[in-house]
Design an enzyme around this catalytic site. Structure first.
Site, PDB file in Angstrom:
ATOM      1  N   ALA A 154      28.801 -65.026  19.547  1.00  0.00           N
ATOM      2  CA  ALA A 154      27.989 -65.242  18.348  1.00  0.00           C
ATOM      3  C   ALA A 154      28.734 -64.617  17.159  1.00  0.00           C
ATOM      4  O   ALA A 154      29.775 -63.975  17.329  1.00  0.00           O
ATOM      5  CB  ALA A 154      26.620 -64.601  18.527  1.00  0.00           C
ATOM      6  N   ASN A 174      27.565 -62.301  14.893  1.00  0.00           N
ATOM      7  CA  ASN A 174      27.104 -61.046  14.284  1.00  0.00           C
ATOM      8  C   ASN A 174      27.984 -59.839  14.609  1.00  0.00           C
ATOM      9  O   ASN A 174      28.130 -58.938  13.796  1.00  0.00           O
ATOM     10  CB  ASN A 174      25.643 -60.772  14.655  1.00  0.00           C
ATOM     11  CG  ASN A 174      25.413 -60.737  16.133  1.00  0.00           C
ATOM     12  OD1 ASN A 174      26.266 -61.169  16.923  1.00  0.00           O
ATOM     13  ND2 ASN A 174      24.260 -60.233  16.528  1.00  0.00           N
ATOM     14  N   PRO A 202      35.384 -67.627  19.721  1.00  0.00           N
ATOM     15  CA  PRO A 202      34.438 -66.988  18.796  1.00  0.00           C
ATOM     16  C   PRO A 202      33.560 -68.043  18.134  1.00  0.00           C
ATOM     17  O   PRO A 202      33.859 -69.231  18.194  1.00  0.00           O
ATOM     18  CB  PRO A 202      35.348 -66.357  17.730  1.00  0.00           C
ATOM     19  CG  PRO A 202      36.748 -66.682  18.072  1.00  0.00           C
ATOM     20  CD  PRO A 202      36.752 -67.674  19.192  1.00  0.00           C
ATOM     21  N   VAL A 216      18.916 -68.776  22.517  1.00  0.00           N
ATOM     22  CA  VAL A 216      18.310 -69.305  23.747  1.00  0.00           C
ATOM     23  C   VAL A 216      18.594 -70.806  23.918  1.00  0.00           C
ATOM     24  O   VAL A 216      18.996 -71.232  25.008  1.00  0.00           O
ATOM     25  CB  VAL A 216      16.791 -68.995  23.797  1.00  0.00           C
ATOM     26  CG1 VAL A 216      16.132 -69.718  24.961  1.00  0.00           C
ATOM     27  CG2 VAL A 216      16.576 -67.483  23.912  1.00  0.00           C
ATOM     28  N   GLU A 256      23.714 -63.460  27.208  1.00  0.00           N
ATOM     29  CA  GLU A 256      23.129 -62.475  26.284  1.00  0.00           C
ATOM     30  C   GLU A 256      22.514 -63.263  25.148  1.00  0.00           C
ATOM     31  O   GLU A 256      23.226 -63.741  24.261  1.00  0.00           O
ATOM     32  CB  GLU A 256      24.217 -61.539  25.744  1.00  0.00           C
ATOM     33  CG  GLU A 256      24.834 -60.638  26.789  1.00  0.00           C
ATOM     34  CD  GLU A 256      23.868 -59.630  27.369  1.00  0.00           C
ATOM     35  OE1 GLU A 256      22.722 -59.521  26.876  1.00  0.00           O
ATOM     36  OE2 GLU A 256      24.254 -58.967  28.344  1.00  0.00           O
ATOM     37  N   GLY A 272      18.789 -64.375  22.646  1.00  0.00           N
ATOM     38  CA  GLY A 272      18.024 -63.822  21.534  1.00  0.00           C
ATOM     39  C   GLY A 272      16.815 -63.000  21.954  1.00  0.00           C
ATOM     40  O   GLY A 272      16.568 -62.767  23.139  1.00  0.00           O
ATOM     41  N   CYS A 307      20.616 -58.940  17.818  1.00  0.00           N
ATOM     42  CA  CYS A 307      19.777 -59.625  18.802  1.00  0.00           C
ATOM     43  C   CYS A 307      18.642 -58.752  19.330  1.00  0.00           C
ATOM     44  O   CYS A 307      17.559 -59.236  19.620  1.00  0.00           O
ATOM     45  CB  CYS A 307      20.639 -60.088  19.956  1.00  0.00           C
ATOM     46  SG  CYS A 307      21.679 -58.786  20.587  1.00  0.00           S
ATOM     47  N   GLU A 346      25.674 -56.658  30.393  1.00  0.00           N
ATOM     48  CA  GLU A 346      26.989 -56.285  29.898  1.00  0.00           C
ATOM     49  C   GLU A 346      27.068 -54.763  29.899  1.00  0.00           C
ATOM     50  O   GLU A 346      26.065 -54.065  30.002  1.00  0.00           O
ATOM     51  CB  GLU A 346      27.193 -56.821  28.472  1.00  0.00           C
ATOM     52  CG  GLU A 346      27.187 -58.343  28.457  1.00  0.00           C
ATOM     53  CD  GLU A 346      27.871 -58.957  27.252  1.00  0.00           C
ATOM     54  OE1 GLU A 346      27.336 -58.850  26.137  1.00  0.00           O
ATOM     55  OE2 GLU A 346      28.955 -59.569  27.437  1.00  0.00           O
TER      56      GLU A 346
HETATM   57  P1  NDP Z   1      24.505 -70.031  18.883  1.00  0.00           P
HETATM   58  O1  NDP Z   1      23.717 -70.083  20.113  1.00  0.00           O
HETATM   59  O2  NDP Z   1      24.330 -71.081  17.873  1.00  0.00           O
HETATM   60  O3  NDP Z   1      26.062 -70.046  19.245  1.00  0.00           O
HETATM   61  C1  NDP Z   1      26.646 -69.113  20.132  1.00  0.00           C
HETATM   62  C2  NDP Z   1      28.037 -69.598  20.509  1.00  0.00           C
HETATM   63  O4  NDP Z   1      27.941 -70.714  21.405  1.00  0.00           O
HETATM   64  C3  NDP Z   1      28.878 -70.076  19.330  1.00  0.00           C
HETATM   65  O5  NDP Z   1      30.226 -69.725  19.531  1.00  0.00           O
HETATM   66  C4  NDP Z   1      28.666 -71.570  19.409  1.00  0.00           C
HETATM   67  O6  NDP Z   1      29.673 -72.295  18.739  1.00  0.00           O
HETATM   68  C5  NDP Z   1      28.688 -71.810  20.890  1.00  0.00           C
HETATM   69  N1  NDP Z   1      28.060 -73.043  21.330  1.00  0.00           N
HETATM   70  C6  NDP Z   1      27.127 -73.798  20.692  1.00  0.00           C
HETATM   71  N2  NDP Z   1      26.771 -74.857  21.452  1.00  0.00           N
HETATM   72  C7  NDP Z   1      27.478 -74.774  22.604  1.00  0.00           C
HETATM   73  C8  NDP Z   1      27.529 -75.550  23.798  1.00  0.00           C
HETATM   74  N3  NDP Z   1      26.778 -76.646  23.962  1.00  0.00           N
HETATM   75  N4  NDP Z   1      28.365 -75.166  24.777  1.00  0.00           N
HETATM   76  C9  NDP Z   1      29.119 -74.051  24.641  1.00  0.00           C
HETATM   77  N5  NDP Z   1      29.126 -73.277  23.528  1.00  0.00           N
HETATM   78  C10 NDP Z   1      28.301 -73.625  22.529  1.00  0.00           C
HETATM   79  O7  NDP Z   1      24.240 -68.594  18.298  1.00  0.00           O
HETATM   80  P2  NDP Z   1      24.727 -67.960  16.920  1.00  0.00           P
HETATM   81  O8  NDP Z   1      26.207 -67.933  16.829  1.00  0.00           O
HETATM   82  O9  NDP Z   1      23.948 -68.618  15.841  1.00  0.00           O
HETATM   83  O10 NDP Z   1      24.261 -66.441  17.113  1.00  0.00           O
HETATM   84  C11 NDP Z   1      22.976 -66.014  16.935  1.00  0.00           C
HETATM   85  C12 NDP Z   1      22.229 -65.891  18.240  1.00  0.00           C
HETATM   86  O11 NDP Z   1      22.923 -65.048  19.129  1.00  0.00           O
HETATM   87  C13 NDP Z   1      20.871 -65.293  18.064  1.00  0.00           C
HETATM   88  O12 NDP Z   1      19.887 -66.069  18.685  1.00  0.00           O
HETATM   89  C14 NDP Z   1      20.955 -63.943  18.746  1.00  0.00           C
HETATM   90  O13 NDP Z   1      19.785 -63.482  19.248  1.00  0.00           O
HETATM   91  C15 NDP Z   1      22.008 -64.151  19.756  1.00  0.00           C
HETATM   92  N6  NDP Z   1      22.675 -62.893  20.038  1.00  0.00           N
HETATM   93  C16 NDP Z   1      22.430 -62.273  21.242  1.00  0.00           C
HETATM   94  C17 NDP Z   1      22.998 -61.071  21.540  1.00  0.00           C
HETATM   95  C18 NDP Z   1      22.759 -60.393  22.845  1.00  0.00           C
HETATM   96  O14 NDP Z   1      23.580 -59.609  23.271  1.00  0.00           O
HETATM   97  N7  NDP Z   1      21.686 -60.658  23.553  1.00  0.00           N
HETATM   98  C19 NDP Z   1      23.892 -60.398  20.593  1.00  0.00           C
HETATM   99  C20 NDP Z   1      24.087 -61.133  19.390  1.00  0.00           C
HETATM  100  C21 NDP Z   1      23.494 -62.351  19.142  1.00  0.00           C
HETATM  101  P3  NDP Z   1      29.389 -72.704  17.217  1.00  0.00           P
HETATM  102  O15 NDP Z   1      29.018 -71.472  16.495  1.00  0.00           O
HETATM  103  O16 NDP Z   1      30.688 -73.242  16.778  1.00  0.00           O
HETATM  104  O17 NDP Z   1      28.277 -73.712  17.270  1.00  0.00           O
END
Ligand code: NDP
Length: 484
Positions: A151, A153, A177, A230, A250, A252, A284, A458
């Protein structure tokens, strides 16, 4: 451009470019200015990265744990030496204040490299006597090629939290990334090579979701570790299941933080600030549903507003600034949309609530009171600086309401009643709990979620089990008895 990397991808120990890939513009969230231009991975780049990781894996796994660990620990030292420069890069990639990035990003990545580097030499199987001289021994083996998807952040931290345990166990990695923050993982890859990691052990390729999806479905990949939302987690988990791959998710949250009447109010306010406004709320595990017992509600809100007035909002490169922009225009608009919903659904706005009129994507730290359980802002993850304060009267009532969510990442309680604190924590349906503090994530402790917030953990020794598997070997010291 000052932050332009030598090329978009880092494969087989070097920077690699393919300008046929879709353009990725990296924007400094504090100004909106383009600071780097990269390209998404083409199928040829994906192929190159997976081949490199596959080819490097057996030799990497064949090194002793001591040798692998030494490389990870050397990488950790380099990261610490370069902390300031890496923090400047992270601030430009994410918009997070330099005050935060110098203490929470490269340093946390370095912690993971150091911790798993230290563990590498002690990763073993066991000896299990069966009687009569027969025995079993187990061999802890690497899984193979692992994919990390991050993600936006905590880009440096995520690149290391996934890479360090994977590499310690003898796996190799292809890390993708988020395209919003593509820069710092390249530095992690560079540093690992500088520290002595053989070519192909840690590769970084850029791309949108489609690149992530093509990595997840590739038969060469044994494991996928995703940090994301999610909905993405669901897709990635399903795609990984098709190939029976190992996963760590990991995802949301919409975590509860419960503040009882007897809590130390300053500590509770500090916890609520850390758990809602650090990194402009883009964390998150944030405790975005703050349940405050009725007796201290107004005192809590008053003190919270007073403390928020001391947040220094502005240029994230200014070391005095404690609150920066959101990561992108898109995220800012999502947060502003939720703020409008909060107002429309009747929550009482007690602080902030507006975009800040300046360049970049700044949203005021925002607090809503009188929030009820069914309001959108109390149900959905906002991932922005928006705190919902909900009233409660009894322990029983608040426990049920705190758990009434599909998420289960984190949960916290502030109280001076020790037995109640432990009773509450025992009742929380969440993977990561806090008593009289909030949002710590040291590498020594397991981190992760329950329910829809994730699978696996993790950090800590537990992460080792998610990046390795056991081979069981039966050894007979006696004749083999067969029935005929
Ligand atoms: P996303 O779910 O939109 O994206 C996460 C990653 O997955 C990005 O690199 C994205 O690429 C990639 N991705 C998207 N679609 C696919 C797919 N179909 N197959 C494989 N990879 C894919 O999340 P955000 O980047 O918007 O991050 C925010 C979210 O992350 C929040 O919901 C937050 O809660 C969660 N989060 C959880 C943490 C934890 O440890 N539990 C820590 C930090 C954040 P692209 O961006 O290019 O679409």
């Amino acid at each position: 451009m000052k932050f332009q990397p030598r090329a978009s991808h880092f494969i087989d120990g070097e920077y690699v470019e393919d300008t046929n890939g879709a353009a990725i513009e990296v924007i400094y969230p504090a100004t909106g200015e383009v600071i780097a231009r990269l390209h998404s991975a083409t199928p040829a780049i994906v192929e190159q990265a997976l081949n490199s990781a596959k080819n490097a894996q057996a030799a990497w796994a064949a090194l002793s744990g001591t040798e692998r660990g030494r490389i990870l620990r050397r990488a950790s030292d380099i990261m610490r030496e370069r902390n300031y420069d890496l923090s400047v890069l992270e601030t430009h990639d994410t918009g997070k204040p330099i005050q935060e990035t110098t203490v929470a990003d490269a340093t946390s990545g370095a912690d993971a490299l150091e911790y798993f580097g230290g563990l590498a030499a002690s990763l073993t199987g066991e000896h299990i006597p069966l009687g009569g001289g027969d025995f079993v021994y187990t061999i802890r083996e690497a899984l193979g090629v692992c994919v990390g998807i991050g993600a936006w952040n905590y880009p440096t931290q995520i690149a290391c939290w996934k890479g360090a345990p994977a590499l310690a166990c003898g796996n190799t990695m292809v890390f993708k990334p988020s395209e919003t923050t593509p820069l710092s993982a390249l530095k992690v890859a560079e540093i690992l090579v500088e520290a002595g990691a053989p070519k192909g052990v840690y590769n970084v390729i850029q791309g949108y979701g489609d690149v992530g999806a093509s990595l997840v479905s590739d038969p060469r990949v044994a494991k996928v570790s995703l940090t994301g939302s999610v909905p993405t987690g669901r897709k990635v988990y399903a795609a990984a299941a098709d190939g029976m791959k190992h996963v760590t998710m990991e995802l949301g949250g919409k975590s509860p933080m419960i503040v009882f009447d007897d809590a130390d109010i300053e500590n509770a306010v500090s916890g609520a600030i850390l758990g809602n406004f650090y990194s402009s709320g883009q964390v998150c595990s944030n405790g975005t549903r703050v349940f405050v017992q009725k007796g201290i509600k107004e005192a809590f809100l008053k003190r919270l507003s007073e403390r928020l007035a001391h947040a220094k909002i502005g240029d994230p490169m200014d070391e005095d600034v404690s609150f920066g922009p959101m990561v992108s225009e898109n995220q800012m608009n999502i947060a502003l949309g939720y703020i409008e919903k909060g107002k429309a659904e009747g929550a009482r706005l007690v602080y902030g609530g507006e975009r800040i009129e300046r360049d970049g994507y700044f949203v005021q730290p925002t607090v809503f009171a009188d929030v009820t359980d069914n309001m959108t802002i109390a149900r959905e993850e906002i991932f922005g600086p928006v705190m919902s304060v909900l009233d409660f009267e009894t322990e029983e009532e608040v426990m049920a309401r705190a758990n009434d969510t599909e998420f289960g990442l984190a949960a916290g309680v502030f109280t001076n009643d020790l037995t109640r604190a432990h009773r509450i924590v025992a009742g929380f349906e969440a993977g990561t709990c806090y008593i009289n503090t909030y949002n710590l994530a040291p590498v020594e402790a397991p981190f992760g979620g329950s329910k829809m917030s994730g699978v696996g953990r993790e950090n800590s020794k537990l992460a080792i089990n998610h990046f390795s598997e056991m081979k069981t070997v039966y050894v007979s010291m006696n004749d083999v008895e067969a029935p005929y």
